[in-house]
Design an enzyme around this catalytic site. Structure first.
Site, PDB file in Angstrom:
ATOM      1  N   GLY A  21      -1.747  20.155 -14.796  1.00  0.00           N
ATOM      2  CA  GLY A  21      -1.469  21.203 -14.131  1.00  0.00           C
ATOM      3  C   GLY A  21      -2.593  22.328 -13.764  1.00  0.00           C
ATOM      4  O   GLY A  21      -2.534  23.056 -12.811  1.00  0.00           O
ATOM      5  N   ARG A  25      -8.699  22.229 -15.941  1.00  0.00           N
ATOM      6  CA  ARG A  25      -8.764  21.091 -16.911  1.00  0.00           C
ATOM      7  C   ARG A  25      -8.944  19.868 -15.912  1.00  0.00           C
ATOM      8  O   ARG A  25      -9.585  18.930 -16.545  1.00  0.00           O
ATOM      9  CB  ARG A  25      -7.235  20.903 -17.168  1.00  0.00           C
ATOM     10  CG  ARG A  25      -6.839  19.881 -17.835  1.00  0.00           C
ATOM     11  CD  ARG A  25      -6.947  19.925 -19.654  1.00  0.00           C
ATOM     12  NE  ARG A  25      -7.416  20.652 -20.706  1.00  0.00           N
ATOM     13  CZ  ARG A  25      -6.608  21.204 -21.696  1.00  0.00           C
ATOM     14  NH1 ARG A  25      -5.446  20.445 -21.814  1.00  0.00           N
ATOM     15  NH2 ARG A  25      -7.370  21.921 -22.663  1.00  0.00           N
ATOM     16  N   ARG A  44      -7.707  27.059  -2.555  1.00  0.00           N
ATOM     17  CA  ARG A  44      -6.899  27.884  -3.625  1.00  0.00           C
ATOM     18  C   ARG A  44      -7.300  27.529  -4.964  1.00  0.00           C
ATOM     19  O   ARG A  44      -6.533  27.529  -5.973  1.00  0.00           O
ATOM     20  CB  ARG A  44      -5.398  27.428  -3.534  1.00  0.00           C
ATOM     21  CG  ARG A  44      -4.671  27.999  -2.377  1.00  0.00           C
ATOM     22  CD  ARG A  44      -3.208  27.574  -2.368  1.00  0.00           C
ATOM     23  NE  ARG A  44      -2.772  28.200  -0.957  1.00  0.00           N
ATOM     24  CZ  ARG A  44      -1.996  29.268  -0.983  1.00  0.00           C
ATOM     25  NH1 ARG A  44      -1.482  29.715  -2.134  1.00  0.00           N
ATOM     26  NH2 ARG A  44      -1.568  29.713  -0.116  1.00  0.00           N
ATOM     27  N   ARG A  88       0.860  12.216 -14.297  1.00  0.00           N
ATOM     28  CA  ARG A  88       0.685  13.578 -14.687  1.00  0.00           C
ATOM     29  C   ARG A  88       0.226  13.843 -16.090  1.00  0.00           C
ATOM     30  O   ARG A  88       0.872  13.078 -16.973  1.00  0.00           O
ATOM     31  CB  ARG A  88       1.994  14.300 -14.558  1.00  0.00           C
ATOM     32  CG  ARG A  88       2.146  15.757 -15.044  1.00  0.00           C
ATOM     33  CD  ARG A  88       3.225  16.624 -14.568  1.00  0.00           C
ATOM     34  NE  ARG A  88       3.724  17.615 -15.836  1.00  0.00           N
ATOM     35  CZ  ARG A  88       3.105  18.508 -16.265  1.00  0.00           C
ATOM     36  NH1 ARG A  88       1.860  18.848 -15.705  1.00  0.00           N
ATOM     37  NH2 ARG A  88       3.638  19.171 -17.095  1.00  0.00           N
ATOM     38  N   VAL A  89      -0.531  14.216 -16.540  1.00  0.00           N
ATOM     39  CA  VAL A  89      -1.263  14.670 -17.816  1.00  0.00           C
ATOM     40  C   VAL A  89      -1.060  16.126 -18.139  1.00  0.00           C
ATOM     41  O   VAL A  89      -1.609  16.782 -17.545  1.00  0.00           O
ATOM     42  CB  VAL A  89      -2.549  14.143 -17.940  1.00  0.00           C
ATOM     43  CG1 VAL A  89      -2.597  12.694 -18.002  1.00  0.00           C
ATOM     44  CG2 VAL A  89      -3.531  14.556 -16.980  1.00  0.00           C
ATOM     45  N   GLY A  90       0.123  16.480 -18.990  1.00  0.00           N
ATOM     46  CA  GLY A  90       0.257  17.837 -19.328  1.00  0.00           C
ATOM     47  C   GLY A  90       0.712  18.132 -20.608  1.00  0.00           C
ATOM     48  O   GLY A  90       0.546  17.340 -21.560  1.00  0.00           O
ATOM     49  N   SER A  91       1.285  19.327 -21.054  1.00  0.00           N
ATOM     50  CA  SER A  91       1.801  19.645 -22.264  1.00  0.00           C
ATOM     51  C   SER A  91       3.217  19.785 -22.065  1.00  0.00           C
ATOM     52  O   SER A  91       3.686  19.985 -20.928  1.00  0.00           O
ATOM     53  CB  SER A  91       1.068  20.960 -22.628  1.00  0.00           C
ATOM     54  OG  SER A  91       1.358  21.941 -22.051  1.00  0.00           O
ATOM     55  N   GLU A 179       9.124  20.620 -19.725  1.00  0.00           N
ATOM     56  CA  GLU A 179       7.968  21.007 -19.280  1.00  0.00           C
ATOM     57  C   GLU A 179       8.219  21.331 -17.866  1.00  0.00           C
ATOM     58  O   GLU A 179       9.419  21.842 -17.684  1.00  0.00           O
ATOM     59  CB  GLU A 179       6.850  19.581 -19.010  1.00  0.00           C
ATOM     60  CG  GLU A 179       7.432  18.582 -18.742  1.00  0.00           C
ATOM     61  CD  GLU A 179       7.668  18.300 -17.204  1.00  0.00           C
ATOM     62  OE1 GLU A 179       6.536  18.211 -16.219  1.00  0.00           O
ATOM     63  OE2 GLU A 179       8.688  18.320 -16.646  1.00  0.00           O
ATOM     64  N   MET A 180       7.526  21.517 -16.607  1.00  0.00           N
ATOM     65  CA  MET A 180       8.068  22.156 -15.427  1.00  0.00           C
ATOM     66  C   MET A 180       7.653  21.552 -14.327  1.00  0.00           C
ATOM     67  O   MET A 180       7.843  22.002 -13.243  1.00  0.00           O
ATOM     68  CB  MET A 180       7.522  23.607 -15.233  1.00  0.00           C
ATOM     69  CG  MET A 180       7.932  24.327 -16.732  1.00  0.00           C
ATOM     70  SD  MET A 180       7.151  26.024 -16.590  1.00  0.00           S
ATOM     71  CE  MET A 180       8.369  26.828 -15.312  1.00  0.00           C
ATOM     72  N   GLU A 181       7.265  20.130 -14.130  1.00  0.00           N
ATOM     73  CA  GLU A 181       6.782  19.560 -12.991  1.00  0.00           C
ATOM     74  C   GLU A 181       7.335  18.185 -12.541  1.00  0.00           C
ATOM     75  O   GLU A 181       7.538  17.568 -11.661  1.00  0.00           O
ATOM     76  CB  GLU A 181       5.263  19.447 -13.030  1.00  0.00           C
ATOM     77  CG  GLU A 181       4.467  20.724 -12.974  1.00  0.00           C
ATOM     78  CD  GLU A 181       4.417  21.507 -14.072  1.00  0.00           C
ATOM     79  OE1 GLU A 181       4.657  20.930 -15.291  1.00  0.00           O
ATOM     80  OE2 GLU A 181       4.183  22.753 -14.314  1.00  0.00           O
ATOM     81  N   SER A 222       2.840  20.654 -27.069  1.00  0.00           N
ATOM     82  CA  SER A 222       1.856  21.730 -27.538  1.00  0.00           C
ATOM     83  C   SER A 222       2.582  22.795 -28.374  1.00  0.00           C
ATOM     84  O   SER A 222       2.101  23.565 -28.981  1.00  0.00           O
ATOM     85  CB  SER A 222       1.566  22.476 -26.146  1.00  0.00           C
ATOM     86  OG  SER A 222       2.529  22.837 -25.486  1.00  0.00           O
ATOM     87  N   ASP A 223       3.833  22.656 -28.396  1.00  0.00           N
ATOM     88  CA  ASP A 223       4.847  23.583 -29.206  1.00  0.00           C
ATOM     89  C   ASP A 223       6.090  22.993 -29.420  1.00  0.00           C
ATOM     90  O   ASP A 223       6.428  21.967 -28.794  1.00  0.00           O
ATOM     91  CB  ASP A 223       4.643  25.056 -28.368  1.00  0.00           C
ATOM     92  CG  ASP A 223       5.378  25.064 -26.988  1.00  0.00           C
ATOM     93  OD1 ASP A 223       4.802  24.127 -26.024  1.00  0.00           O
ATOM     94  OD2 ASP A 223       6.348  25.540 -26.716  1.00  0.00           O
ATOM     95  N   ARG A 236      -5.394  20.996 -30.191  1.00  0.00           N
ATOM     96  CA  ARG A 236      -4.886  20.767 -28.587  1.00  0.00           C
ATOM     97  C   ARG A 236      -5.823  19.824 -28.031  1.00  0.00           C
ATOM     98  O   ARG A 236      -5.533  18.837 -27.175  1.00  0.00           O
ATOM     99  CB  ARG A 236      -4.801  22.174 -27.872  1.00  0.00           C
ATOM    100  CG  ARG A 236      -3.656  21.993 -27.044  1.00  0.00           C
ATOM    101  CD  ARG A 236      -3.055  23.443 -26.296  1.00  0.00           C
ATOM    102  NE  ARG A 236      -4.007  24.443 -26.266  1.00  0.00           N
ATOM    103  CZ  ARG A 236      -3.905  25.449 -26.860  1.00  0.00           C
ATOM    104  NH1 ARG A 236      -2.914  26.023 -27.578  1.00  0.00           N
ATOM    105  NH2 ARG A 236      -4.846  26.659 -26.725  1.00  0.00           N
TER     106      ARG A 236
HETATM  107  N1  HPA Z   1       8.265  25.176 -21.437  1.00  0.00           N
HETATM  108  C1  HPA Z   1       8.167  24.854 -20.442  1.00  0.00           C
HETATM  109  N2  HPA Z   1       7.094  24.178 -20.300  1.00  0.00           N
HETATM  110  C2  HPA Z   1       6.235  23.921 -21.217  1.00  0.00           C
HETATM  111  C3  HPA Z   1       6.522  24.478 -22.562  1.00  0.00           C
HETATM  112  C4  HPA Z   1       7.832  24.908 -22.559  1.00  0.00           C
HETATM  113  O1  HPA Z   1       8.108  25.573 -23.831  1.00  0.00           O
HETATM  114  N3  HPA Z   1       5.309  24.050 -23.379  1.00  0.00           N
HETATM  115  C5  HPA Z   1       4.724  23.546 -22.771  1.00  0.00           C
HETATM  116  N4  HPA Z   1       4.930  23.579 -21.279  1.00  0.00           N
END
Ligand code: HPA
Length: 254
Positions: A21, A25, A44, A88-91, A179-181, A222-223, A236
């Protein structure tokens, strides 16, 4: 030809691309893991690089946060730059008790509360799924390294800050993380790979230049929304490196 969001020329971007994202990174990934890197985009500040990994061309580019953003970048990568393998490599945040901080989550599927798929005019609920080929390769890699991983559904959410804890209902349906993607990424990949299907002349032998397009989302947890825990910066980084090795193994295995 460039696009409004990407100044790369055709041929500048490899067939396999890693998509974090965060554009910074992407820079760190390129500098740490790839050889002979060239920056192909800074429009951008959405940095993108092409280099080689184990002798194979591999690119890495940021996507920004959320489905509108990854939707734009991944669409252009597929349709204007001939990218075939989008990883995609994310959290992600864990939403179930048995998925722990630092685990690798591989999104076999992505559910969503977004309206991204309304554009397809489907009369029902679409299940956005990963490329089985990429997923299988990622599982093989995680097994070989001995990295803890889980495979299953994730929730791609339109909102990070939510009025009510919406993740709870998705956890009840077996989603592992939020996550969001990824939902938008999977939609763009499968829609391109199936261009030509379902049309009046679908039975004709017309080549689809996008038929090999594949996508996969893998994440480091990540959480935890269940326990409220979050990773330390050091954890992390270490766990992120494990996920990168898996993603790069997939790219090298294509
Ligand atoms: N919500 C949405 N996306 C995220 C979160 C979360 O808690 N943690 C890491 N990506």
């Amino acid at each position: 030809m460039s696009t409004p969001h990407n100044s790369a020329n055709p041929g500048d971007i490899a067939e396999s691309i890693l998509l974090p994202g965060d554009p910074l990174r992407a820079k760190v990934i390129a500098e740490t893991f790839l050889s002979d890197i060239v920056c192909f985009n800074s429009v951008r500040n959405m940095l993108g690089y092409t280099g080689t990994y184990k002798g194979k061309p591999v690119s890495v580019m940021g996507t920004g946060m959320g489905m509108p953003s990854i939707g734009i970048y991944s669409y252009e990568l597929i349709h204007f730059y001939g990218v075939k393998n989008l990883i995609r490599v994310g959290s992600c945040g864990s939403i179930v008790k048995n998925v722990r901080i630092g685990d690798i989550v591989m999104a076999q599927g992505a559910c969503t509360n977004s309206s991204y798929a309304l554009q397809y005019g489907l009369n029902g609920t679409f299940s956005a799924i990963a490329s089985y080929d990429l997923l299988h390769k990622a599982v093989k890699s995680a097994e070989a390294h001995g990295y803890p991983y889980v495979v299953g559904n994730v929730l791609s959410s339109d909102t990070f800050y939510t009025e009510t804890p919406v993740w709870k209902d998705w956890a009840k349906m077996g989603c592992l993380g939020v996550e969001m993607e990824t939902f938008a990424l999977y939609c763009n990949a499968v829609r391109a790979a199936n261009a030509g299907e379902g049309s009046d002349d679908a039975s004709k032998d017309t080549a689809n230049p996008f038929e090999d397009v594949k996508a996969l989302g893998i994440f480091t947890v990540s959480d935890s929304l269940v326990t409220g825990e979050a990773t330390t910066a050091e954890e992390r980084q270490n766990k992120f490196t494990n996920m990168m090795e898996v993603a790069l193994d997939v790219a090298a295995d294509l």
